[in-house]
Design a protein around this motif. Structure first.
Motif, PDB file in Angstrom:
ATOM      1  N   GLU A   1     134.834  60.430 183.705  1.00  0.00           N
ATOM      2  CA  GLU A   1     133.587  60.478 184.439  1.00  0.00           C
ATOM      3  C   GLU A   1     133.886  60.605 185.920  1.00  0.00           C
ATOM      4  N   ASN A   2     132.997  61.308 186.625  1.00  0.00           N
ATOM      5  CA  ASN A   2     133.092  61.439 188.074  1.00  0.00           C
ATOM      6  C   ASN A   2     131.837  60.826 188.665  1.00  0.00           C
ATOM      7  N   THR A   3     131.992  59.703 189.340  1.00  0.00           N
ATOM      8  CA  THR A   3     130.830  58.989 189.868  1.00  0.00           C
ATOM      9  C   THR A   3     130.674  59.175 191.361  1.00  0.00           C
ATOM     10  N   ASN A   4     131.465  60.044 191.986  1.00  0.00           N
ATOM     11  CA  ASN A   4     131.423  60.202 193.430  1.00  0.00           C
ATOM     12  C   ASN A   4     130.817  61.539 193.865  1.00  0.00           C
ATOM     13  N   SER A   5     130.264  62.287 192.939  1.00  0.00           N
ATOM     14  CA  SER A   5     129.766  63.618 193.257  1.00  0.00           C
ATOM     15  C   SER A   5     128.362  63.547 193.823  1.00  0.00           C
ATOM     16  N   SER A   6     128.080  64.358 194.850  1.00  0.00           N
ATOM     17  CA  SER A   6     126.744  64.426 195.407  1.00  0.00           C
ATOM     18  C   SER A   6     125.770  64.976 194.379  1.00  0.00           C
ATOM     19  N   GLY A   7     126.240  65.826 193.477  1.00  0.00           N
ATOM     20  CA  GLY A   7     125.385  66.354 192.425  1.00  0.00           C
ATOM     21  C   GLY A   7     124.881  65.252 191.514  1.00  0.00           C
ATOM     22  N   GLU A   8     125.757  64.302 191.147  1.00  0.00           N
ATOM     23  CA  GLU A   8     125.331  63.195 190.296  1.00  0.00           C
ATOM     24  C   GLU A   8     124.343  62.294 191.023  1.00  0.00           C
ATOM     25  N   GLU A   9     124.532  62.116 192.317  1.00  0.00           N
ATOM     26  CA  GLU A   9     123.589  61.308 193.089  1.00  0.00           C
ATOM     27  C   GLU A   9     122.197  61.923 193.063  1.00  0.00           C
ATOM     28  N   LEU A  10     122.130  63.254 193.167  1.00  0.00           N
ATOM     29  CA  LEU A  10     120.840  63.938 193.128  1.00  0.00           C
ATOM     30  C   LEU A  10     120.168  63.775 191.766  1.00  0.00           C
ATOM     31  N   ILE A  11     120.969  63.898 190.715  1.00  0.00           N
ATOM     32  CA  ILE A  11     120.411  63.745 189.374  1.00  0.00           C
ATOM     33  C   ILE A  11     119.881  62.329 189.175  1.00  0.00           C
ATOM     34  N   ASN A  12     120.629  61.331 189.652  1.00  0.00           N
ATOM     35  CA  ASN A  12     120.187  59.949 189.516  1.00  0.00           C
ATOM     36  C   ASN A  12     118.895  59.691 190.292  1.00  0.00           C
ATOM     37  N   LYS A  13     118.789  60.269 191.497  1.00  0.00           N
ATOM     38  CA  LYS A  13     117.570  60.092 192.288  1.00  0.00           C
ATOM     39  C   LYS A  13     116.368  60.671 191.568  1.00  0.00           C
ATOM     40  N   LEU A  14     116.549  61.873 191.013  1.00  0.00           N
ATOM     41  CA  LEU A  14     115.463  62.506 190.272  1.00  0.00           C
ATOM     42  C   LEU A  14     115.115  61.688 189.031  1.00  0.00           C
ATOM     43  N   PHE A  15     116.137  61.243 188.325  1.00  0.00           N
ATOM     44  CA  PHE A  15     115.940  60.491 187.087  1.00  0.00           C
ATOM     45  C   PHE A  15     115.138  59.212 187.328  1.00  0.00           C
ATOM     46  N   PHE A  16     115.547  58.420 188.330  1.00  0.00           N
ATOM     47  CA  PHE A  16     114.878  57.144 188.574  1.00  0.00           C
ATOM     48  C   PHE A  16     113.463  57.342 189.113  1.00  0.00           C
ATOM     49  N   ALA A  17     113.246  58.415 189.879  1.00  0.00           N
ATOM     50  CA  ALA A  17     111.898  58.689 190.368  1.00  0.00           C
ATOM     51  C   ALA A  17     110.962  59.034 189.223  1.00  0.00           C
ATOM     52  N   LEU A  18     111.454  59.814 188.258  1.00  0.00           N
ATOM     53  CA  LEU A  18     110.613  60.235 187.140  1.00  0.00           C
ATOM     54  C   LEU A  18     110.435  59.140 186.093  1.00  0.00           C
ATOM     55  N   MET A  19     111.358  58.196 186.052  1.00  0.00           N
ATOM     56  CA  MET A  19     111.222  57.082 185.101  1.00  0.00           C
ATOM     57  C   MET A  19     109.897  56.354 185.313  1.00  0.00           C
ATOM     58  N   GLU A  20     109.421  56.309 186.555  1.00  0.00           N
ATOM     59  CA  GLU A  20     108.181  55.606 186.849  1.00  0.00           C
ATOM     60  C   GLU A  20     106.966  56.309 186.243  1.00  0.00           C
ATOM     61  N   LEU A  21     107.116  57.586 185.897  1.00  0.00           N
ATOM     62  CA  LEU A  21     106.001  58.350 185.344  1.00  0.00           C
ATOM     63  C   LEU A  21     105.939  58.279 183.824  1.00  0.00           C
ATOM     64  N   ASP A  22     106.986  57.757 183.218  1.00  0.00           N
ATOM     65  CA  ASP A  22     107.090  57.857 181.759  1.00  0.00           C
ATOM     66  C   ASP A  22     107.459  56.512 181.150  1.00  0.00           C
ATOM     67  N   GLU A  23     106.465  55.708 180.883  1.00  0.00           N
ATOM     68  CA  GLU A  23     106.713  54.384 180.299  1.00  0.00           C
ATOM     69  C   GLU A  23     107.249  54.489 178.873  1.00  0.00           C
TER      70      GLU A  23
END
Length: 260
Positions: A202-224
């Motif tokens: 796993e690569n946890t230092n990539s800016s690409g993964e940070e972007l995916i995580n930001k999108l993921f957590f933002a959308l989690m709030e829309l989908d209970e």
């Protein structure tokens, strides 16, 4: 569209029982993925950035001359690589290779034609030969050390070009010349690699993964309803597939094409 039309047909012929979602990111979403087209399959996710190329016949551009591209490589095609954030551009090159580096199941590609006239396009279109006459460039190869500073700096403020012709299996990344490989028979490679898609790293230092995580957590709030099924520890591929689907179903900002 000519390329994708052939791709859909070939994909369905190889996997007749699969109906994968084909997504076209909106203009607002393209900066995040650096892609014009996304295929979300159960075993991998493909990201394509399509480019319009320029044919160089009788001369070479300054970038190619300074890079040392030989005259014998002419005639060739080229397209500009956008990455200089200081000029307000999307760091597209870095975004594509960051995503490719996140997970073995992520595949990112530049795609550009090896033809330039309307007549050539019409001939290839009716013969279903557009894919065979396209340069498909796997962006994961640009994660090699030689494509990183101090060996190579794509964000130095200069213009950079992908240079290729229709006779060689290799191309050049300019202004400082670095060779890269063109990808051939991409559907065959996908079929052979479907099972071998996880090396356990796993690569946890990539800016690409940070972007995916930001999108993921933002959308989690829309989908209970999905919270019990998808967690923080899910892979980047699973988070991205979830996010793409939710953007379409909840936010209506991604066009999704499906075969029935």
């Amino acid at each position: 569209m000519g390329y994708l039309g052939e791709y859909f047909s070939r994909y369905r012929a190889m996997y007749p029982h699969n109906n994968p979602p084909f997504s076209l990111p909106t203009t607002s979403m393209e900066p995040m993925f650096g892609s014009d087209f996304i295929l979300v399959d159960l075993n991998y996710i493909e990201f394509y950035q399509f480019k319009r190329s320029h044919l160089v016949k009788t001369r070479r551009g300054d970038a190619e001359i300074n890079a040392g591209i030989p005259k014998s490589f002419r005639p060739y095609y080229r397209f500009e690589v956008y990455n200089d954030s200081s000029k307000g551009r999307i760091p597209q090159f870095d975004r594509l290779r960051d995503i490719a580096n996140l997970d073995p199941r992520f595949r990112t590609f530049y795609c550009a034609p090896k033809f330039y006239t309307n007549r050539e396009f019409q001939e290839h279109f009716w013969r279903q030969e557009i894919i065979d006459n396209s340069a498909i460039i796997d962006c994961n190869q640009f994660n090699q050390t030689r494509f990183r500073p101090p060996h190579f700096d794509i964000d130095d403020g200069d213009r950079h070009f992908m240079v290729y012709n229709d006779t060689s299996n290799r191309g050049y990344l300019c202004s400082e010349m670095k060779e890269f490989n063109l990808t051939h028979d991409i559907l065959k490679e996908i079929k052979e690699d479907r099972i071998e898609n996880d090396d356990g790293n796993e690569n946890t230092n990539s800016s690409g993964e940070e972007l995916i995580n930001k999108l993921f957590f933002a959308l989690m709030e829309l989908d209970e309803t999905s919270k019990p099924n998808i967690k923080d520890q899910n892979s980047p591929a699973e988070k991205l597939a979830y996010s793409i689907n939710l953007l379409f179903t909840k936010c209506n900002i991604v066009t999704q094409l499906k075969f029935k």
